[in-house]
Design a protein around this motif. Structure first.
Motif, PDB file in Angstrom:
ATOM      1  N   ASP A 125       5.204 -11.989   1.389  1.00  0.00           N
ATOM      2  CA  ASP A 125       6.117 -12.760   0.698  1.00  0.00           C
ATOM      3  C   ASP A 125       7.352 -11.967   0.412  1.00  0.00           C
ATOM      4  O   ASP A 125       7.552 -10.919   0.500  1.00  0.00           O
ATOM      5  CB  ASP A 125       5.516 -13.829  -0.558  1.00  0.00           C
ATOM      6  N   GLU A 126       8.337 -12.716  -0.424  1.00  0.00           N
ATOM      7  CA  GLU A 126       9.517 -12.101  -0.584  1.00  0.00           C
ATOM      8  C   GLU A 126       9.421 -11.293  -2.388  1.00  0.00           C
ATOM      9  O   GLU A 126      10.535 -10.904  -2.639  1.00  0.00           O
ATOM     10  CB  GLU A 126      10.825 -12.980  -0.721  1.00  0.00           C
ATOM     11  N   ASN A 127       8.140 -11.198  -2.479  1.00  0.00           N
ATOM     12  CA  ASN A 127       7.954 -10.602  -3.935  1.00  0.00           C
ATOM     13  C   ASN A 127       7.759  -8.938  -3.662  1.00  0.00           C
ATOM     14  O   ASN A 127       6.650  -8.445  -2.906  1.00  0.00           O
ATOM     15  CB  ASN A 127       6.927 -11.325  -4.496  1.00  0.00           C
ATOM     16  N   TYR A 128       8.342  -8.052  -4.490  1.00  0.00           N
ATOM     17  CA  TYR A 128       7.898  -6.739  -4.568  1.00  0.00           C
ATOM     18  C   TYR A 128       7.653  -6.403  -5.937  1.00  0.00           C
ATOM     19  O   TYR A 128       8.181  -6.838  -6.868  1.00  0.00           O
ATOM     20  CB  TYR A 128       9.212  -6.031  -4.056  1.00  0.00           C
ATOM     21  N   MET A 129       6.835  -5.569  -6.174  1.00  0.00           N
ATOM     22  CA  MET A 129       6.352  -4.987  -7.505  1.00  0.00           C
ATOM     23  C   MET A 129       5.810  -3.910  -7.467  1.00  0.00           C
ATOM     24  O   MET A 129       5.167  -3.491  -6.370  1.00  0.00           O
ATOM     25  CB  MET A 129       5.128  -6.055  -7.921  1.00  0.00           C
ATOM     26  N   SER A 130       6.220  -2.762  -8.392  1.00  0.00           N
ATOM     27  CA  SER A 130       5.345  -1.357  -8.335  1.00  0.00           C
ATOM     28  C   SER A 130       3.755  -1.677  -8.637  1.00  0.00           C
ATOM     29  O   SER A 130       3.357  -2.549  -9.148  1.00  0.00           O
ATOM     30  CB  SER A 130       6.175  -0.746  -9.412  1.00  0.00           C
ATOM     31  N   LYS A 131       3.147  -0.523  -8.361  1.00  0.00           N
ATOM     32  CA  LYS A 131       1.597  -0.565  -8.615  1.00  0.00           C
ATOM     33  C   LYS A 131       1.554  -0.532 -10.038  1.00  0.00           C
ATOM     34  O   LYS A 131       0.394  -1.282 -10.511  1.00  0.00           O
ATOM     35  CB  LYS A 131       0.885   0.786  -7.921  1.00  0.00           C
ATOM     36  N   GLU A 132       2.195   0.280 -10.842  1.00  0.00           N
ATOM     37  CA  GLU A 132       1.878   0.258 -12.079  1.00  0.00           C
ATOM     38  C   GLU A 132       2.208  -1.257 -12.936  1.00  0.00           C
ATOM     39  O   GLU A 132       1.310  -1.437 -13.787  1.00  0.00           O
ATOM     40  CB  GLU A 132       2.938   1.224 -12.773  1.00  0.00           C
ATOM     41  N   VAL A 133       3.264  -1.812 -12.509  1.00  0.00           N
ATOM     42  CA  VAL A 133       3.597  -3.187 -13.131  1.00  0.00           C
ATOM     43  C   VAL A 133       2.546  -4.111 -12.831  1.00  0.00           C
ATOM     44  O   VAL A 133       1.917  -4.864 -13.648  1.00  0.00           O
ATOM     45  CB  VAL A 133       4.898  -3.524 -12.593  1.00  0.00           C
ATOM     46  N   GLY A 152      -1.935 -11.417  -5.811  1.00  0.00           N
ATOM     47  CA  GLY A 152      -0.831 -12.275  -5.556  1.00  0.00           C
ATOM     48  C   GLY A 152       0.152 -12.338  -6.546  1.00  0.00           C
ATOM     49  O   GLY A 152      -0.266 -11.841  -7.749  1.00  0.00           O
ATOM     50  N   ALA A 153       1.480 -12.316  -6.487  1.00  0.00           N
ATOM     51  CA  ALA A 153       2.595 -12.117  -7.430  1.00  0.00           C
ATOM     52  C   ALA A 153       2.550 -13.479  -8.193  1.00  0.00           C
ATOM     53  O   ALA A 153       2.754 -13.047  -9.289  1.00  0.00           O
ATOM     54  CB  ALA A 153       3.777 -11.851  -6.896  1.00  0.00           C
ATOM     55  N   HIS A 154       2.343 -14.370  -7.902  1.00  0.00           N
ATOM     56  CA  HIS A 154       2.468 -15.501  -8.648  1.00  0.00           C
ATOM     57  C   HIS A 154       0.963 -15.903  -9.163  1.00  0.00           C
ATOM     58  O   HIS A 154       0.143 -16.463  -8.318  1.00  0.00           O
ATOM     59  CB  HIS A 154       3.149 -16.799  -7.953  1.00  0.00           C
TER      60      HIS A 154
ATOM     61  N   PRO B  46       5.902   2.811  -5.297  1.00  0.00           N
ATOM     62  CA  PRO B  46       5.222   2.221  -4.370  1.00  0.00           C
ATOM     63  C   PRO B  46       4.870   0.876  -4.663  1.00  0.00           C
ATOM     64  O   PRO B  46       4.792   0.370  -5.750  1.00  0.00           O
ATOM     65  CB  PRO B  46       3.949   3.056  -3.952  1.00  0.00           C
ATOM     66  N   ASP B  47       5.169   0.048  -3.616  1.00  0.00           N
ATOM     67  CA  ASP B  47       4.824  -1.434  -3.837  1.00  0.00           C
ATOM     68  C   ASP B  47       3.624  -1.671  -3.780  1.00  0.00           C
ATOM     69  O   ASP B  47       2.473  -0.902  -3.366  1.00  0.00           O
ATOM     70  CB  ASP B  47       5.268  -2.182  -2.545  1.00  0.00           C
ATOM     71  N   TYR B  48       2.910  -2.828  -4.746  1.00  0.00           N
ATOM     72  CA  TYR B  48       1.584  -2.808  -4.919  1.00  0.00           C
ATOM     73  C   TYR B  48       0.698  -3.455  -3.953  1.00  0.00           C
ATOM     74  O   TYR B  48      -0.507  -3.170  -3.559  1.00  0.00           O
ATOM     75  CB  TYR B  48       1.424  -3.945  -6.378  1.00  0.00           C
ATOM     76  N   VAL B 186      11.512 -15.064   3.254  1.00  0.00           N
ATOM     77  CA  VAL B 186      12.899 -15.587   2.903  1.00  0.00           C
ATOM     78  C   VAL B 186      13.428 -14.253   1.967  1.00  0.00           C
ATOM     79  O   VAL B 186      12.521 -13.435   1.538  1.00  0.00           O
ATOM     80  CB  VAL B 186      12.879 -16.649   2.237  1.00  0.00           C
ATOM     81  N   SER B 188      14.763 -12.055  -1.100  1.00  0.00           N
ATOM     82  CA  SER B 188      14.198 -12.206  -2.319  1.00  0.00           C
ATOM     83  C   SER B 188      15.608 -12.762  -3.279  1.00  0.00           C
ATOM     84  O   SER B 188      16.476 -12.439  -3.254  1.00  0.00           O
ATOM     85  CB  SER B 188      13.806 -10.855  -3.016  1.00  0.00           C
ATOM     86  N   ALA B 196      11.034 -11.057  -8.740  1.00  0.00           N
ATOM     87  CA  ALA B 196      10.699 -11.123  -7.441  1.00  0.00           C
ATOM     88  C   ALA B 196      11.108  -9.534  -6.699  1.00  0.00           C
ATOM     89  O   ALA B 196      10.371  -9.169  -5.770  1.00  0.00           O
ATOM     90  CB  ALA B 196      11.198 -12.124  -6.433  1.00  0.00           C
ATOM     91  N   ILE B 201      12.711  -1.175  -7.991  1.00  0.00           N
ATOM     92  CA  ILE B 201      12.838  -1.156  -6.531  1.00  0.00           C
ATOM     93  C   ILE B 201      13.955  -1.686  -5.820  1.00  0.00           C
ATOM     94  O   ILE B 201      14.547  -1.019  -4.927  1.00  0.00           O
ATOM     95  CB  ILE B 201      11.486  -2.295  -6.156  1.00  0.00           C
TER      96      ILE B 201
END
Lengths: 155, 249, 82
Positions: A125-133, A152-154, B46-48, B186, B188, B196, B201
């Motif tokens: 999906d279009e969501n990015y997040m760091s491992k810590e967050v 899942g981000a949501h 790094p991304d989760y 799509v 972000s 998002a 990042i």
């Protein structure tokens, strides 16, 4: 604008307009044919007939993933939150394949309504997040509900 | 402002005005590039889900968008040349094509290298990827058409028509992920709450993004200057330049 | 925010097991960036040499023959360029 410029402007304009109309008509004609996959709802509506190969796409339903045998044979339910399709697959999975994430699968429907997949691809999906967050969010969720939020981000 | 733009339309003024601009643009672009790449590769978290493979996106996103932007610029220059017969527009249209083609190829290569670990495949025939592959063919087509004619004028006209026809593909690429089911995600949304694409990042992408744009215009300017020298070779100012600055290149 | 995210150089090079994909992408990018600098440099050298060669020829001829000559020359160069 003088006469020559006006004429050239019209030529350029009509080339552009002509190609927009042509391509637009082509796209409308192809319509659903350009879709990379078919959703479980479309399957339920009978958009697919026979047992020919096609690609389905949806989410891996949370809690539906079952690994069998040595772990290379898997079963899961693909859902679009409206209709569900059970999927069976044997083979290597992409890293991002997990519950609550988008997935596409190539294969065919068998007689009992189970989708027999030959290839499984994960959809990002279009969501990015760091491992810590992510870890912090999971911890907060766990504190609140007493159980770990699934992937899942949501939530 | 208009006078400035009008002056850029003259090859001589373009050449003279960019002479001092080139080192400045080179410095800024390379600075942004180094900061963005070092930050993106080493310091962004790094991304989760994707871990470290998402670092490819720091160059995939700007080069892919650069390829599309280059085609829009190419088509605009082609139209300007056809309507107003501006010499400089044809020069920029000509040099835009190879630079844009390079970026488009990069978009495909880096996307493919990101797709394998993420999706599980290098390539899939879906709307976004296919329309983007067509963009590369359009660039190559424009270049081939221009090269196929002996006369510069005929080649430029043929290439211009294809560029104007082909620009229709650019909005199709952009909206493909909304119009059809695609494997490609799509774009972000930025700055959304519970973002998002959070700042730690996203910020390196700003650096690589502006670096890629700067390098694009730099390449276009450098190539244009060579094209100007050749096309204006009979002009007195080029002769003067040859005697002075370009005497020992 | 500004901490190096890898424990060692080895970790950094390994890119979490995606070394080939990540470094391959950045290598391809580096090649295009270098090409975008190198091509104009070489092209400039070529054009300037070409123009110098033309300039040396011109003064020895009459105005009319220069005009004819330069036209032929332009066509020849066009042919070479293609």
């Amino acid at each position: 604008m003088n006469q020559v410029r006006k004429q050239k402007f019209l030529i350029v304009g009509s080339i552009l307009a002509g190609s927009i109309v042509t391509v637009g008509l082509l796209l409308v004609a192809f319509d659903k044919g350009l879709n990379a996959f078919i959703t479980p709802t479309e399957i339920a509506e009978g958009k697919v007939n026979g047992s020919h190969n096609f690609r389905i796409g949806g989410m891996v339903k949370k809690g539906s993933l079952v690994r069998k045998g040595t772990g290379t044979q898997i079963e899961f339910i693909a859902t679009d939150f409206n209709e569900d399709i059970p999927v069976v697959y044997t083979g290597v999975l992409p890293d991002l394949f997990r519950e609550g994430q988008g997935v596409t699968a190539d294969g065919h429907m068998d007689a009992s309504g189970v989708f027999q997949a030959d290839t499984v691809l994960a959809k990002h999906d279009e969501n990015y997040m760091s491992k810590e967050v992510k870890a912090a969010m999971d911890a907060a969720e766990k504190k609140k509900t007493g159980k770990l939020a699934t992937e899942g981000a949501h939530p | 402002m208009w006078q400035w733009l009008y002056k850029l339309g003259s090859p001589r003024h373009f050449y003279e005005m960019t002479t001092g601009f080139v080192p400045w643009l080179t410095g800024v672009s390379l600075f942004l590039l180094i900061v963005g790449v070092v930050w993106g590769l080493g310091f962004a978290p790094p991304d989760y889900q994707m871990g470290d493979s998402y670092r490819i996106l720091y160059i995939h996103v700007p080069t892919s968008m650069g390829g599309m932007g280059a085609f829009v610029l190419l088509a605009m220059m082609a139209a300007m040349h056809m309507i107003w017969n501006i010499k400089m527009a044809d020069i920029v249209a000509k040099v835009c094509a190879p630079v844009g083609a390079g970026y488009t190829a990069l978009g495909l290569i880096t996307g493919s290298l990101w797709g394998k670990p993420t999706w599980g495949t290098y390539w899939i025939w879906e709307a976004r990827l296919t329309s983007y592959l067509i963009l590369l063919f359009l660039f190559l087509g424009v270049m081939a058409l221009r090269a196929a004619y002996d006369s510069e004028r005929s080649g430029s006209k043929a290439a211009s028509v294809l560029a104007i026809v082909g620009v229709v593909n650019v909005p199709i690429i952009y909206y493909s992920v909304y119009w059809w089911n695609t494997l490609h995600q799509v774009p972000s949304e930025l700055g959304r709450d519970g973002s998002a694409n959070p700042p730690e990042i996203f910020i390196p992408a700003l650096f690589t993004g502006f670096a890629v744009i700067g390098l694009f215009f730099l390449a276009v300017i450098l190539r244009s200057r060579n094209e100007i020298l050749y096309r204006e070779r009979r002009a007195q100012w080029v002769q003067d330049l040859l005697e002075k600055e370009l005497a020992d290149v | 925010m500004f901490e190096f995210r890898f424990a060692s150089l080895g970790d950094f090079l390994a890119m979490g097991g995606h070394a080939g994909f990540v470094w391959g992408s950045y290598l391809a990018f580096a090649l295009v960036v270098v090409w975008n600098f190198w091509q104009p440099r070489m092209e400039r050298r070529r054009v300037v040499r070409l123009l110098h060669a033309r300039q040396d020829r011109q003064p020895q001829q009459s105005a009319i023959s220069v005009a004819i000559h330069s036209q032929q020359g332009a066509q020849q160069q066009q042919g070479e360029a293609d």
